[in-house]
Design a protein around this motif. Structure first.
Motif, PDB file in Angstrom:
ATOM      1  N   GLY A  86       0.792  -1.225   0.000  1.00  0.00           N
ATOM      2  CA  GLY A  86       0.000   0.000   0.000  1.00  0.00           C
ATOM      3  C   GLY A  86       0.820   1.269   0.000  1.00  0.00           C
ATOM      4  O   GLY A  86       0.283   2.347  -0.287  1.00  0.00           O
ATOM      5  N   ASP A  87       2.113   1.178   0.327  1.00  0.00           N
ATOM      6  CA  ASP A  87       2.959   2.367   0.274  1.00  0.00           C
ATOM      7  C   ASP A  87       3.147   2.811  -1.181  1.00  0.00           C
ATOM      8  O   ASP A  87       3.097   2.001  -2.111  1.00  0.00           O
ATOM      9  CB  ASP A  87       4.321   2.086   0.894  1.00  0.00           C
ATOM     10  N   CYS A  88       3.378   4.099  -1.366  1.00  0.00           N
ATOM     11  CA  CYS A  88       3.540   4.670  -2.700  1.00  0.00           C
ATOM     12  C   CYS A  88       5.021   4.867  -3.007  1.00  0.00           C
ATOM     13  O   CYS A  88       5.803   5.236  -2.130  1.00  0.00           O
ATOM     14  CB  CYS A  88       2.801   5.996  -2.802  1.00  0.00           C
ATOM     15  N   ILE A  89       5.373   4.636  -4.268  1.00  0.00           N
ATOM     16  CA  ILE A  89       6.771   4.585  -4.676  1.00  0.00           C
ATOM     17  C   ILE A  89       7.012   5.516  -5.856  1.00  0.00           C
ATOM     18  O   ILE A  89       6.212   5.588  -6.795  1.00  0.00           O
ATOM     19  CB  ILE A  89       7.156   3.143  -5.102  1.00  0.00           C
ATOM     20  N   ALA A  90       8.137   6.237  -5.818  1.00  0.00           N
ATOM     21  CA  ALA A  90       8.646   6.966  -6.978  1.00  0.00           C
ATOM     22  C   ALA A  90       9.958   6.308  -7.395  1.00  0.00           C
ATOM     23  O   ALA A  90      10.791   5.990  -6.540  1.00  0.00           O
ATOM     24  CB  ALA A  90       8.864   8.438  -6.643  1.00  0.00           C
ATOM     25  N   ALA A 141       8.942   6.806 -13.120  1.00  0.00           N
ATOM     26  CA  ALA A 141       7.709   6.051 -12.897  1.00  0.00           C
ATOM     27  C   ALA A 141       7.243   6.276 -11.470  1.00  0.00           C
ATOM     28  O   ALA A 141       8.039   6.613 -10.582  1.00  0.00           O
ATOM     29  CB  ALA A 141       7.915   4.555 -13.151  1.00  0.00           C
ATOM     30  N   LEU A 142       5.960   6.094 -11.258  1.00  0.00           N
ATOM     31  CA  LEU A 142       5.391   6.012  -9.920  1.00  0.00           C
ATOM     32  C   LEU A 142       4.861   4.596  -9.738  1.00  0.00           C
ATOM     33  O   LEU A 142       4.781   3.823 -10.686  1.00  0.00           O
ATOM     34  CB  LEU A 142       4.273   7.041  -9.743  1.00  0.00           C
ATOM     35  N   GLY A 143       4.509   4.251  -8.515  1.00  0.00           N
ATOM     36  CA  GLY A 143       4.018   2.899  -8.294  1.00  0.00           C
ATOM     37  C   GLY A 143       3.491   2.697  -6.893  1.00  0.00           C
ATOM     38  O   GLY A 143       3.436   3.627  -6.088  1.00  0.00           O
ATOM     39  N   LEU A 195       5.783   7.184 -16.297  1.00  0.00           N
ATOM     40  CA  LEU A 195       5.382   8.558 -16.550  1.00  0.00           C
ATOM     41  C   LEU A 195       5.456   8.861 -18.043  1.00  0.00           C
ATOM     42  O   LEU A 195       6.457   8.526 -18.688  1.00  0.00           O
ATOM     43  CB  LEU A 195       6.286   9.531 -15.787  1.00  0.00           C
ATOM     44  N   PRO A 196       4.444   9.495 -18.609  1.00  0.00           N
ATOM     45  CA  PRO A 196       4.499   9.865 -20.029  1.00  0.00           C
ATOM     46  C   PRO A 196       5.699  10.752 -20.340  1.00  0.00           C
ATOM     47  O   PRO A 196       6.292  10.661 -21.404  1.00  0.00           O
ATOM     48  CB  PRO A 196       3.184  10.610 -20.258  1.00  0.00           C
ATOM     49  N   HIS A 197       6.049  11.609 -19.393  1.00  0.00           N
ATOM     50  CA  HIS A 197       7.198  12.501 -19.521  1.00  0.00           C
ATOM     51  C   HIS A 197       7.998  12.400 -18.226  1.00  0.00           C
ATOM     52  O   HIS A 197       7.562  12.908 -17.193  1.00  0.00           O
ATOM     53  CB  HIS A 197       6.755  13.940 -19.751  1.00  0.00           C
ATOM     54  N   PRO A 198       9.169  11.750 -18.231  1.00  0.00           N
ATOM     55  CA  PRO A 198       9.980  11.668 -17.010  1.00  0.00           C
ATOM     56  C   PRO A 198      10.273  13.038 -16.432  1.00  0.00           C
ATOM     57  O   PRO A 198      10.352  14.039 -17.158  1.00  0.00           O
ATOM     58  CB  PRO A 198      11.269  10.977 -17.492  1.00  0.00           C
ATOM     59  N   LEU A 199      10.427  13.077 -15.128  1.00  0.00           N
ATOM     60  CA  LEU A 199      10.711  14.325 -14.422  1.00  0.00           C
ATOM     61  C   LEU A 199      12.213  14.392 -14.151  1.00  0.00           C
ATOM     62  O   LEU A 199      12.707  13.888 -13.153  1.00  0.00           O
ATOM     63  CB  LEU A 199       9.910  14.377 -13.111  1.00  0.00           C
ATOM     64  N   TRP A 232       5.192  13.607  -2.578  1.00  0.00           N
ATOM     65  CA  TRP A 232       4.482  12.614  -3.388  1.00  0.00           C
ATOM     66  C   TRP A 232       3.369  13.268  -4.207  1.00  0.00           C
ATOM     67  O   TRP A 232       3.243  13.003  -5.405  1.00  0.00           O
ATOM     68  CB  TRP A 232       3.913  11.518  -2.489  1.00  0.00           C
ATOM     69  N   ARG A 233       2.577  14.112  -3.575  1.00  0.00           N
ATOM     70  CA  ARG A 233       1.485  14.759  -4.305  1.00  0.00           C
ATOM     71  C   ARG A 233       2.024  15.633  -5.429  1.00  0.00           C
ATOM     72  O   ARG A 233       1.437  15.691  -6.525  1.00  0.00           O
ATOM     73  CB  ARG A 233       0.622  15.578  -3.337  1.00  0.00           C
ATOM     74  N   ALA A 234       3.148  16.302  -5.193  1.00  0.00           N
ATOM     75  CA  ALA A 234       3.741  17.148  -6.229  1.00  0.00           C
ATOM     76  C   ALA A 234       4.246  16.307  -7.399  1.00  0.00           C
ATOM     77  O   ALA A 234       4.071  16.673  -8.568  1.00  0.00           O
ATOM     78  CB  ALA A 234       4.878  17.984  -5.637  1.00  0.00           C
ATOM     79  N   LEU A 235       4.864  15.159  -7.102  1.00  0.00           N
ATOM     80  CA  LEU A 235       5.338  14.269  -8.166  1.00  0.00           C
ATOM     81  C   LEU A 235       4.177  13.711  -8.967  1.00  0.00           C
ATOM     82  O   LEU A 235       4.228  13.634 -10.202  1.00  0.00           O
ATOM     83  CB  LEU A 235       6.151  13.119  -7.562  1.00  0.00           C
ATOM     84  N   LYS A 236       3.116  13.317  -8.274  1.00  0.00           N
ATOM     85  CA  LYS A 236       1.949  12.762  -8.955  1.00  0.00           C
ATOM     86  C   LYS A 236       1.312  13.803  -9.867  1.00  0.00           C
ATOM     87  O   LYS A 236       0.945  13.501 -11.013  1.00  0.00           O
ATOM     88  CB  LYS A 236       0.940  12.268  -7.923  1.00  0.00           C
ATOM     89  N   ALA A 237       1.202  15.025  -9.385  1.00  0.00           N
ATOM     90  CA  ALA A 237       0.603  16.084 -10.195  1.00  0.00           C
ATOM     91  C   ALA A 237       1.468  16.407 -11.407  1.00  0.00           C
ATOM     92  O   ALA A 237       0.966  16.549 -12.522  1.00  0.00           O
ATOM     93  CB  ALA A 237       0.389  17.335  -9.343  1.00  0.00           C
ATOM     94  N   ALA A 238       2.776  16.491 -11.191  1.00  0.00           N
ATOM     95  CA  ALA A 238       3.673  16.843 -12.296  1.00  0.00           C
ATOM     96  C   ALA A 238       3.793  15.710 -13.304  1.00  0.00           C
ATOM     97  O   ALA A 238       3.871  15.943 -14.513  1.00  0.00           O
ATOM     98  CB  ALA A 238       5.052  17.200 -11.748  1.00  0.00           C
ATOM     99  N   GLY A 239       3.796  14.479 -12.823  1.00  0.00           N
ATOM    100  CA  GLY A 239       4.033  13.345 -13.708  1.00  0.00           C
ATOM    101  C   GLY A 239       2.811  12.802 -14.407  1.00  0.00           C
ATOM    102  O   GLY A 239       2.890  12.353 -15.556  1.00  0.00           O
TER     103      GLY A 239
END
Length: 268
Positions: A45-49, A65-67, A104-108, A139-146
């Motif tokens: 259940g933990d979120c991964i970048a 990628a996120l996961g 991610l469609p566009h890597p950060l 995490w929220r910033a990465l999810k929004a940007a990615g």
């Protein structure tokens, strides 16, 4: 790190060296990838970048990628994974967790548009190690940007100058309208063209994620014109259908677009 509360979700960055592991292939081809977790308290259940190191001259480094952790931790080897470049590492029996990816469609990248944010991550500043903590805000910033960034610039290349102005107005309405937010709440989070639901595929990571598509005919829009739109002026679409309907001969014709998809599936 403080003891974990019951049901608490945590956020992590996992680091991959492309000289050791073909991570850019793995994120697209593995349904679940077993990562060493060391002494970290990573749980289901933990979120991964996923952070890719530079791995060669001119190569980018950053989040690709996120996961989400879907299994583990367990003691096991990883010998059935074809993407290890160092087989001895795969044979080691270690504490590992299984991660399901969303590429991610566009890597950060750390030298790109979101470079300041990426460079602030613990993984960016480290000189070793493979597991690093993320804050919920990071995490929220990465999810929004990615995952939620706007790809309209690519689509604009399809249009003439006049059409481009109308298209920009169309996208402005989709992004800014309060009705666009309300339609997601009312219509739900299942694509009205193909039936895809991010939550079904990606669990909590994709829950309540969908895009609002404005159905007002493109030709009727004037740049900067203020028009009040309601819920019935929008549909909810997955990211793929949203991109494709803008290439459809009439982006306001959701029914025709959905019927075309159905005919294509039936013809397979």
């Amino acid at each position: 790190m403080a003891a974990r509360a019951a049901g608490e979700r945590r956020y992590w960055t996992l680091v991959a060296d492309p000289n050791e592991y073909r991570i850019t292939e793995a994120i697209f081809r593995l349904s679940a990838d077993w990562w060493t977790s060391g002494r970290s308290d990573i749980r289901v259940g933990d979120c991964i970048a996923i952070w890719k190191t530079r791995g060669g001259k001119g190569a980018g480094r950053g989040i690709i990628a996120l996961g989400e952790v879907v299994e583990g931790p367990v003691l096991r080897a990883d010998t059935d994974n074809p993407f290890h470049l160092n087989p001895s590492r795969a044979r080691d029996v270690m504490s590992r967790v299984a991660v399901s990816y969303i590429p991610l469609p566009h890597p950060l990248w750390d030298d790109g548009e979101y470079g300041a944010m990426i460079s602030s991550l613990n993984a960016a500043r480290a000189r070793g190690g493979t597991v690093f903590t993320l804050s919920p805000e990071q995490w929220r910033a990465l999810k929004a940007a990615g995952l939620e960034r706007d790809d309209a610039d690519d689509d604009e290349k399809l249009f003439s100058v006049v059409e481009r102005k109308r298209y920009r107005e169309h996208r402005r309405i989709e992004r800014a309208s309060t009705a666009a937010a309300e339609v997601k709440r009312v219509r739900g989070f299942t694509c009205e063209a193909c039936g895809f639901a991010f939550g079904d595929m990606y669990g909590d990571l994709g829950s309540e994620f969908i895009e609002a598509h404005h159905l007002h005919p493109l030709a009727s829009l004037s740049e900067g014109e203020e028009i009040r739109f309601g819920i019935n002026d929008f549909a909810v679409l997955c990211s793929n259908c949203h991109r494709m309907i803008h290439r459809w001969h009439d982006p306001s014709d959701l029914e025709g677009f959905a019927q075309a998809l159905t005919r294509r599936w039936q013809a397979r």
